[in-house]
Write a protein that holds these residues in place. Structure first.
Motif, short mmCIF file in Angstrom:
data_model
loop_
_atom_site.label_atom_id
_atom_site.label_comp_id
_atom_site.label_asym_id
_atom_site.label_seq_id
_atom_site.Cartn_x
_atom_site.Cartn_y
_atom_site.Cartn_z
N GLY A 207 0.79 -1.21 0.00
CA GLY A 207 0.00 0.00 0.00
C GLY A 207 0.83 1.27 0.00
N LYS A 208 2.05 1.18 0.51
CA LYS A 208 2.91 2.36 0.54
C LYS A 208 3.20 2.86 -0.87
CE LYS A 208 5.14 0.89 4.84
NZ LYS A 208 6.39 0.37 5.46
N SER A 209 3.25 1.93 -1.85
CA SER A 209 3.51 2.34 -3.22
C SER A 209 2.35 3.14 -3.78
CB SER A 209 3.78 1.11 -4.11
OG SER A 209 2.61 0.30 -4.22
N LEU A 210 1.12 2.81 -3.35
CA LEU A 210 -0.04 3.58 -3.80
C LEU A 210 0.00 4.99 -3.20
CD1 LEU A 210 -2.93 0.96 -3.48
CD2 LEU A 210 -1.64 1.58 -5.51
N MET A 211 0.37 5.07 -1.95
CA MET A 211 0.44 6.38 -1.29
C MET A 211 1.55 7.24 -1.91
SD MET A 211 -0.36 5.48 2.71
CE MET A 211 0.60 3.98 2.84
N GLN A 212 2.62 6.59 -2.35
CA GLN A 212 3.72 7.32 -2.98
C GLN A 212 3.31 7.92 -4.32
OE1 GLN A 212 6.80 4.35 -3.06
NE2 GLN A 212 7.36 4.65 -0.91
N ARG A 213 2.25 7.38 -4.92
CA ARG A 213 1.72 7.94 -6.17
C ARG A 213 0.85 9.16 -5.90
NH1 ARG A 213 -1.18 2.76 -8.40
NH2 ARG A 213 -2.42 4.38 -9.43
N GLY A 214 0.70 9.52 -4.63
CA GLY A 214 -0.07 10.70 -4.29
C GLY A 214 -1.55 10.45 -4.12
#
Length: 385
Positions: A207-214
């Motif tokens: 999920g951190k990768s989704l948050m990194q996409r803004g």
């Protein structure tokens, strides 16, 4: 000796009363022992019949994983078996303890909640990425107008968004958010903010990768019972199967507590046809520890006085196509995982995917989407499709 060259009599004693009994039962399902059709069972070792009679699907599944029997089309074998309701005609005395354990003990306590995450969902994000669609959606697709897995999963996500009437600025709680496929889709296409609950560390890390996409999505590694915030909408897709009958009311109370008075709650869950049946022992042991499918009445009983059931949508037959699509991708990707996971895992995973596909095809289990409101939708709820 090559298993394909084994004779009919090698592992099947036609003089045995138990074997005659099973052969007669299988004939009712149009299944032959060592037959030549794709759904016929091919015996490779002694003891398969006795294991199945004594321990039901636990014995049948373990002997399959051991390589003791095969079926060219395992999904079709289970379709025939379950459509004829053969398991209902066999009494498994050795499964009494399993039945009592699931009825008397709360196997889904907060302390046990993370067990299924560690055993099933944490086996590797790369593995699931190879088997699932590009959004990593690990629930039933909606195939009404879809031609492939990607289309079916996006159609399901959009169906849910439209059913609950998402609007920009809403805050949405996703109970059992998986790898965040719904949250990402809803945030991208409907302008909402999402909070997702998961008991899988692998999913939370992903999920951190989704948050990194803004994207305005937040993953919380926590048990559903610990959530206290209120939201405009609540979604739960494929998580209720891990709640357990002793916790259904607690789950509904949590959803009621966290939903605003004018909100909507969509519950998407696999379900069973018979209320007092026990969880499948093989699935419980090897795939989803402590899981339990609810019956329709379990859901409505738990919701009583908390929610109005606005709508129930059953598209369980679509899970057959979803599982077969996952199996096709799993088979294609297997060479890259074979060394790390091994042959026994391969047979276990095939058994899981294809036996479940056969069960949905036979309509032995269902897939429901419940639309729930706290006070009833004024003028009535109108389903979208």
């Amino acid at each position: 000796m090559d298993s394909q060259s084994l004779t009919h009599t090698a592992f099947f004693d036609e003089t045995s009363s138990s074997h005659r009994f099973v052969a007669k039962l299988l004939d009712e399902a149009d299944i032959r022992i060592n037959g030549k059709r794709p759904w016929d069972i091919k015996l490779n070792a002694h003891g398969v019949i006795d294991e199945a009679l004594a321990r039901g699907n636990l014995g049948l599944g373990e002997s399959y994983v051991n390589g003791d029997w095969d079926a060219e089309r395992l999904d079709a074998f289970f379709f025939h078996l379950l459509r004829a309701r053969l398991p209902d005609k066999i009494s498994h005395r050795k499964l009494v303890f399993h039945h009592l354990r699931t009825r008397l003990i709360n196997l889904q306590t907060a302390k046990r909640a993370f067990e299924v995450g560690e055993a099933h969902y944490d086996i590797g994000n790369d593995f699931y990425a190879a088997m699932l669609d590009k959004r990593m959606t690990y629930t039933c697709g909606y195939w009404k107008d879809a031609d492939n897995l990607e289309e079916a999963q996006e159609a399901k996500l959009d169906l849910i968004c439209r059913k609950v009437g998402l609007e920009p600025g809403m805050r949405v709680l996703d109970i059992g958010c998986g790898w965040g496929s719904f949250m990402a889709y809803a945030a991208e296409h409907y302008g909402v903010e999402c909070v997702g609950l998961t008991i899988s560390r692998e999913q939370a890390d992903y999920g951190k990768s989704l948050m990194q996409r803004g994207l305005p999505v937040e993953f919380r590694l926590q048990d559903y019972r610990d959530e206290t915030e209120q939201f405009d909408r609540i979604i739960s897709i494929g998580m209720f199967e891990h709640v357990g009958r002793k916790n259904y009311r607690t789950y509904m109370e949590m959803a009621h507590r966290c939903l605003k008075d004018d909100g909507l709650f969509l519950l998407h869950t696999i379900g069973k046809n018979v209320r007092n049946s026990s969880p499948d022992p093989w699935i419980d042991k090897y795939i989803f520890p402590n899981g339990e499918l609810p019956a329709l009445g379990h859901v409505t009983d738990a919701a009583e006085e908390l929610f109005v059931v606005e709508d129930v949508h059953n598209f369980g037959a679509d899970y057959d196509r979803t599982l077969m699509a996952w199996h096709e991708k799993f088979e294609a990707a297997w060479p890259q995982f074979a060394e790390a996971y091994g042959e026994r895992f391969y047979r276990m995973w095939r058994y899981y995917l294809l036996s479940c596909a056969g069960a949905f095809r036979a309509r032995d289990i269902q897939l429901w989407q419940f639309m729930l409101s706290k006070k009833g939708v004024l003028g009535g709820y109108h389903r979208v499709s």
